[in-house]
Each structure stands twice: as C-alpha cells, then as structure tokens.
Scaffold this motif. Structure first.
Motif, short mmCIF file in Angstrom:
data_model
loop_
_atom_site.label_atom_id
_atom_site.label_comp_id
_atom_site.label_asym_id
_atom_site.label_seq_id
_atom_site.Cartn_x
_atom_site.Cartn_y
_atom_site.Cartn_z
N UNK A 1 20.74 51.31 -30.24
CA UNK A 1 20.26 51.12 -31.61
C UNK A 1 18.75 50.92 -31.65
N UNK A 2 18.15 50.55 -30.53
CA UNK A 2 16.70 50.33 -30.45
C UNK A 2 15.99 51.58 -29.94
N UNK A 3 16.51 52.15 -28.86
CA UNK A 3 15.84 53.29 -28.22
C UNK A 3 16.39 54.64 -28.66
N UNK A 4 17.62 54.64 -29.15
CA UNK A 4 18.30 55.88 -29.46
C UNK A 4 19.23 56.25 -28.31
N UNK A 5 20.43 56.68 -28.64
CA UNK A 5 21.40 57.01 -27.61
C UNK A 5 20.95 58.19 -26.75
N UNK A 6 20.06 59.02 -27.28
CA UNK A 6 19.60 60.20 -26.55
C UNK A 6 18.23 60.00 -25.90
N UNK A 7 17.74 58.77 -25.87
CA UNK A 7 16.39 58.53 -25.34
C UNK A 7 16.28 58.96 -23.88
N UNK A 8 17.29 58.67 -23.08
CA UNK A 8 17.26 59.08 -21.67
C UNK A 8 17.14 60.58 -21.52
N UNK A 9 17.92 61.32 -22.29
CA UNK A 9 17.87 62.78 -22.22
C UNK A 9 16.51 63.32 -22.67
N UNK A 10 15.91 62.69 -23.68
CA UNK A 10 14.60 63.14 -24.17
C UNK A 10 13.54 62.98 -23.09
N UNK A 11 13.50 61.80 -22.46
CA UNK A 11 12.53 61.55 -21.39
C UNK A 11 12.79 62.46 -20.20
N UNK A 12 14.05 62.61 -19.87
CA UNK A 12 14.43 63.44 -18.72
C UNK A 12 14.02 64.90 -18.93
N UNK B 1 14.63 54.97 -18.64
CA UNK B 1 14.91 55.44 -19.99
C UNK B 1 16.41 55.50 -20.25
N UNK B 2 17.19 55.97 -19.28
CA UNK B 2 18.64 56.01 -19.46
C UNK B 2 19.21 54.59 -19.54
N UNK B 3 18.70 53.69 -18.72
CA UNK B 3 19.18 52.31 -18.76
C UNK B 3 18.91 51.68 -20.12
N UNK B 4 17.72 51.93 -20.66
CA UNK B 4 17.37 51.40 -21.98
C UNK B 4 18.31 51.94 -23.06
N UNK B 5 18.63 53.23 -22.97
CA UNK B 5 19.48 53.84 -24.00
C UNK B 5 20.92 53.34 -23.91
N UNK B 6 21.35 52.93 -22.71
CA UNK B 6 22.70 52.37 -22.56
C UNK B 6 22.75 50.95 -23.11
N UNK B 7 21.77 50.14 -22.76
CA UNK B 7 21.78 48.74 -23.18
C UNK B 7 21.52 48.59 -24.68
N UNK B 8 20.59 49.39 -25.20
CA UNK B 8 20.17 49.22 -26.59
C UNK B 8 20.04 50.57 -27.30
N UNK C 1 27.61 44.93 -20.02
CA UNK C 1 27.49 46.29 -19.49
C UNK C 1 27.41 46.23 -17.96
N UNK C 2 28.14 47.14 -17.31
CA UNK C 2 28.07 47.30 -15.85
C UNK C 2 27.58 48.72 -15.57
N UNK C 3 26.43 48.84 -14.91
CA UNK C 3 25.81 50.15 -14.66
C UNK C 3 25.84 50.46 -13.17
N UNK C 4 26.38 51.61 -12.84
CA UNK C 4 26.50 52.04 -11.44
C UNK C 4 25.59 53.25 -11.23
#
Length: 427
Positions: free
Chosen positions: A382-393, A373-380, A322-325
């Motif tokens: 299946x672990x955090x949930x694809x929407x975890x970043x949006x939930x925290x945000x 939170x968004x970084x976690x949802x991108x990397x994993x 993964x490459x995150x900008x």
C-alpha cells in the motif's frame, strides 16, 4: 590491524549500516554527481572519500600536507600505501587522474589493501554474484571478461552473454590454472571475498595474475564494489550510472519508509538456502529493516538452521506477519517452479506464519537493491505499490543487462516473487 585498516573498515561499516541516510543526489542540467563521501570508491588515492578519482583528491592531499585537515580522517589519501601521506602520494594521484597504466592499491572485499595492475582488460570471473557485478558495470559488453566457470553462469537466460566464453572449471568456487593460462594474457581473476572461492589463489598470484576479491553479495556494500571494480576496469562511467540507479532506489525506499506509522510496521523473518533463517548480521536481515520491517530475529549469527523436528522457530515470538525466503531460481520464463517452491516451503510449513499463507519466495538472482525493492513491495504494497519490485527490476535489466534488454525481456513474464496462491495452496 593497523590504524589505516581500522579507519577504512569503519568507512565500510558506515556504507553497510546506513546507506539511505546520506545518499544525496544531484541530477541537474550539469549532470549527475553523487555527494556520497563514505569512501565507496575504495581506491587508495581517492583522498576525499567520494565516488570519483579527480582533482578534488589533490586538493584534499594539499590540505593534509599544509596541516589544514588530519590525514587520519582520510585513510584513502595514502595512494602508494606506505603508511604516510606526502608529496609522493600527490604525484601518484596525478598519474591516476591521467589514467596511466600502473600498479595501484585498492581495498578488497575483506577490507584488505591489495595492489593490482591498472587497468584490468582481460579477466576471468569466478562466482555468480561476481558475474552479476561484471554485467552491471558493462564489463562483459566491453569485452573485459574472457572466461568464467560453468556453474557460476549456468543460468543461460540471465548469463547468455557468458555462454560462449571459455570455462575454467565446472565448479562454482574454483578455477583451473591450466584452463586460465590457456585463455592467454589474463590480467586477473574476479571472485568473491569468501576464502571458499579460489582456494588456489597463490598459484595465480605467483604467476603474476592478480586476484581481486569482492563482496558483491554483501547487501548495500555492493554499490562500493561496483564503483571500485568499475574503476579497476576503466569503466567508471557505467559504474557510476549503476551507482546512480542504486542511490535512487535507496533514496526512494528511505523516503517512503519514513511515512509508515509505527502502528503499521510489519514483523518479519527471512530465510536463505534450504532451511537457514537469517540473523541480525545477515544481508537479508538488513534488507527487511532498510525498507521498514521489524525483523524479529534475535540471534547474532548470519543464519540459524531450522531442521526437521526443531521447535525453536515455533515459539510465539517468531509468529510474524511475513516470512520471506530468498532462493535463486533463475530467469527462464519456461521453468516449472512448482516442485522447487513446494520443496523449500516444506522446510518451514510447521510455523504459523507459513500456515497462514504469508510465505513469500523472492528470486535471489538479482542485485541487493532490486531485492530491496521486492522486499518493500511485499511488506508494504500500500506504500510502495505491489508492482514496485517489478518496476525497479525492469529498469535494472533495461539499463544494465544488455543481453536480456536486447531480447525485450519482460520481468512480468516471469514470477520473481512466488506465493502459495501461485500454486493453488490454500491456508
């Protein structure tokens, strides 16, 4: 550098390096009280290094005075900053507990001990991340921000509550002295720790206007910044509410990270600005490792530039999952993001990870804990949930960004993570 500064700096390193290891929380019927004891509330007088200025600090000073504990272990106990802990510090802390108006000492974003007139009631903000911090601790809502710079708050969606404030310059980095004094009775300029900001600092301090430099863009140290600036503004309740939110997210990420099998760890790199790849001392590097990523950057500078024609990033060892900008592109849900995305993506389209369609852009106009939170949802996912970043945000906005929450702003109406699929780019 004297021993006190070294001790305080050591506490700051602990805060930045390992937040998740010791952010324990109590959320029982008696109410929330952080058990962190790393000196996040960087106020001289916070003798026991917790998040509060209260009678427990008097108990610590008493223990120092009777020889039960060593003052070297409690560098913030020297409330009057005279190089020793004695009865005068106890008297000063008693006054601080009563929240008397007085001159106090604090540790700024450059780990320097500075004095400031407490409480701050009329401040001017210079810097986008400084503005985010002031929003989070409720300073704008409380009327304690009376001016800002035009460039720092140009996102009129996110910073609509700054829109009608007097502008003290058109620059992101500067404040015009005459414009500040025209506002009248300004207590302090709140700005970033970098000396690129407010180069005319001495003009203000010589006129009796304090300059408070904070490191709110510095990863998880932003929690310490919020607690400290919240105290200086006499907004401790809202600052502690924000710290609780951050602690909860970090604790959750740490818990989930520990469930990831070693064989499932994702390799990654991250970038900032147009074409700068983050090194091992970068805040963005820290975000990826905090949520369990294996960041393969092996250079010990903040960033390393990847220019057109360079080949160093094409080395197979940098072919990551993964490459995150990280790039700031605002909160305006009507904005056309396509050309911006393509422009920044093109800086890295020669590397294999991007060719494979694993390039992600995260909107940087968020505090570090939301970016985590968004970084976690991108990397994993299946672990955090694809929407975890949006939930925290969304919780962050609903709890701390009053101007957006009052308008019913929904993060799902905006894309805070952009990928090739959003713009029809195929591998």
């Amino acid at each position: 550098m004297n021993s006190k500064i070294i001790a305080i700096a050591a506490i700051a390193i602990v805060i930045t390096a390992g937040c998740g290891a010791f952010l324990l929380m109590n959320d029982e019927e008696g109410g929330y009280r952080s058990t962190d004891n790393t000196g996040r509330l960087a106020i001289m007088g916070n003798a026991n290094n917790d998040d509060y200025l209260d009678k427990e600090d008097l108990a610590t000073i008493d223990a120092i005075l009777d020889g039960t504990v060593n003052s070297d272990d409690y560098p913030l106990a020297d409330a009057n900053n005279d190089g020793k802990v004695d009865s005068e510090d106890r008297k000063m802390v008693e006054r601080m507990i009563d929240r008397e108006a007085m001159s106090i000492y604090y540790v700024n974003g450059n780990d320097e001990i500075k004095s400031v007139s407490y409480p701050l009631n009329r401040t001017v903000v210079v810097g986008t991340n400084a503005a985010l911090t002031m929003q989070a601790v409720g300073a704008v809502k409380a009327g304690k921000v009376v001016g800002t710079t035009g460039e720092a708050t140009k996102d009129y969606c996110l910073f609509s509550d700054f829109k009608d404030l007097p502008k003290v310059s058109t620059s992101l980095l500067a404040a015009d002295y005459d414009a500040v004094t025209k506002i009248g009775n300004v207590d302090a300029i709140i700005t970033m720790s970098s000396k690129s900001y407010l180069k005319n600092e001495s003009t203000f301090t010589e006129a009796g206007i304090d300059v408070v430099r904070i490191s709110s863009s510095d990863g998880m140290k932003a929690i310490s910044v919020a607690l400290t600036i919240g105290y200086l503004l006499n907004l401790e309740e809202s600052a502690n509410k924000y710290a609780k939110f951050c602690d909860k997210v970090i604790s959750h990420v740490t818990e989930k990270k520990n469930t990831i099998d070693s064989g499932d760890v994702k390799t990654c790199l991250c970038a900032t600005m147009a074409n700068h790849v983050s090194g091992t001392i970068s805040d963005f590097y820290g975000l990826t490792t905090m949520c369990g990523g294996n960041n393969v950057a092996d250079w010990s500078t903040t960033t390393k530039q990847f220019n057109d024609g360079d080949e160093w990033l094409l080395n197979e060892k940098y072919h990551v999952d993964v490459f995150i900008h990280f790039h700031n592109y605002g909160y305006d849900t009507s904005a056309d993001l396509s050309s911006m995305y393509n422009t920044y993506r093109e800086n890295f389209d020669a590397i294999q990870t991007v060719k494979d369609g694993n390039y992600y852009m995260i909107n940087g106009n968020m505090p570090a804990v939301v970016r985590l939170a968004y970084t976690a949802s991108i990397l994993y996912p299946e672990v955090f949930g694809a929407d975890y970043g949006d939930i925290v945000h969304q919780e962050y906005i609903d709890s701390f960004i009053d101007n957006l929450s009052s308008e019913g702003y929904k993060v799902t109406d905006m894309k805070f993570v952009l990928t090739d699929s959003d713009f029809g780019i195929t591998s």
